[in-house]
Design an enzyme around this catalytic site. Sequence first.
Site, PDB file in Angstrom:
ATOM      1  N   GLY A  12      25.195  18.187   8.556  1.00 24.96           N
ATOM      2  CA  GLY A  12      24.098  18.921   9.395  1.00 24.96           C
ATOM      3  C   GLY A  12      23.696  20.341   9.324  1.00 24.96           C
ATOM      4  N   MET A  90      19.848  10.861   3.492  1.00 26.65           N
ATOM      5  CA  MET A  90      20.399  10.515   2.223  1.00 26.65           C
ATOM      6  C   MET A  90      19.353   9.172   2.099  1.00 26.65           C
ATOM      7  SD  MET A  90      22.373  12.377   0.928  1.00 26.65           S
ATOM      8  CE  MET A  90      23.112  11.374  -0.132  1.00 26.65           C
ATOM      9  N   ILE A  92      15.471   7.517   0.792  1.00 29.59           N
ATOM     10  CA  ILE A  92      14.331   7.554   0.123  1.00 29.59           C
ATOM     11  C   ILE A  92      13.209   6.873   0.827  1.00 29.59           C
ATOM     12  CG2 ILE A  92      12.864   7.160  -2.085  1.00 29.59           C
ATOM     13  CD1 ILE A  92      15.533   6.890  -3.659  1.00 29.59           C
ATOM     14  N   LEU A  93      12.309   7.524   1.366  1.00 21.91           N
ATOM     15  CA  LEU A  93      10.984   6.985   2.110  1.00 21.91           C
ATOM     16  C   LEU A  93       9.990   6.585   1.438  1.00 21.91           C
ATOM     17  CD1 LEU A  93      11.251  10.329   4.548  1.00 21.91           C
ATOM     18  CD2 LEU A  93      12.158   7.677   5.095  1.00 21.91           C
ATOM     19  N   HIS A 109      17.025  20.199  -1.841  1.00 20.28           N
ATOM     20  CA  HIS A 109      17.634  19.606  -2.698  1.00 20.28           C
ATOM     21  C   HIS A 109      18.583  20.604  -3.536  1.00 20.28           C
ATOM     22  CE1 HIS A 109      18.727  16.508  -5.767  1.00 20.28           C
ATOM     23  NE2 HIS A 109      18.530  17.325  -6.676  1.00 20.28           N
TER      24      HIS A 109
END
Length: 198
Positions: A12, A90, A92-93, A109
């Site tokens: 974070g 972490m 993937i949407l 990234h």
Amino acid sequence: MKRVAILISGTGSNMIKLCESMVGKHPARPVLVISSFSGSGGLTYTRNIGLKTVVVESSLFLGNRFNFEAALTEELTIAKPDIICLAGFMHILSRSFLEKFANKVINIHPSLLPKYKGLNTHKRAISAGDSESGCTVHEVTEELDDGLILGQGKVLIDRNETPDSLAAKVLRLEHILYPLVLKRFVVNDRTKIILSNS
Ligand code: GRF
């Protein structure tokens, strides 16, 4: 004032830098942090500053992205963010999730996209003999690490560079780049910025 939600899975540190940047005359404020991992280091920070923090534990949704995203959507619908920053998130949407938040989701990234999408970016850049690497902030689409590039930070790869030393160098630049890009994105500036530490 624009509302920013930040999604994390790990340490974070980028989330903390984003939150720290949204003060004073900054046109946005953090309204929600969602972590997909209850052990995320950043959660101590958000709780200390009294920022609304929710854990949507991804390990409880294994193999069921639909329900995982439904849980994220529920929290985001309440928080009504104008912008959603992925910061070490972490997962993937899906297209259907992203359609609900169209043009609002950005990500950082640790490579100079379009090079090295996915994982192990630093090892791959060193193995390829690249002379530079860096980080990219981009709009999120359903394609992994794709979407309009909003900003990049470049670092030189030294002769004795290791994946760990490169990761540390790149992360320092991420902490500068992401807040800069967010501040512009908040006011609809999608022109690309380039930072270089060399
Ligand atoms: C960063 O290197 C980011 O680019 C990548 O994961 C790392 C997250 O670091 N996607 P942190 O959780 O922000 O400290």
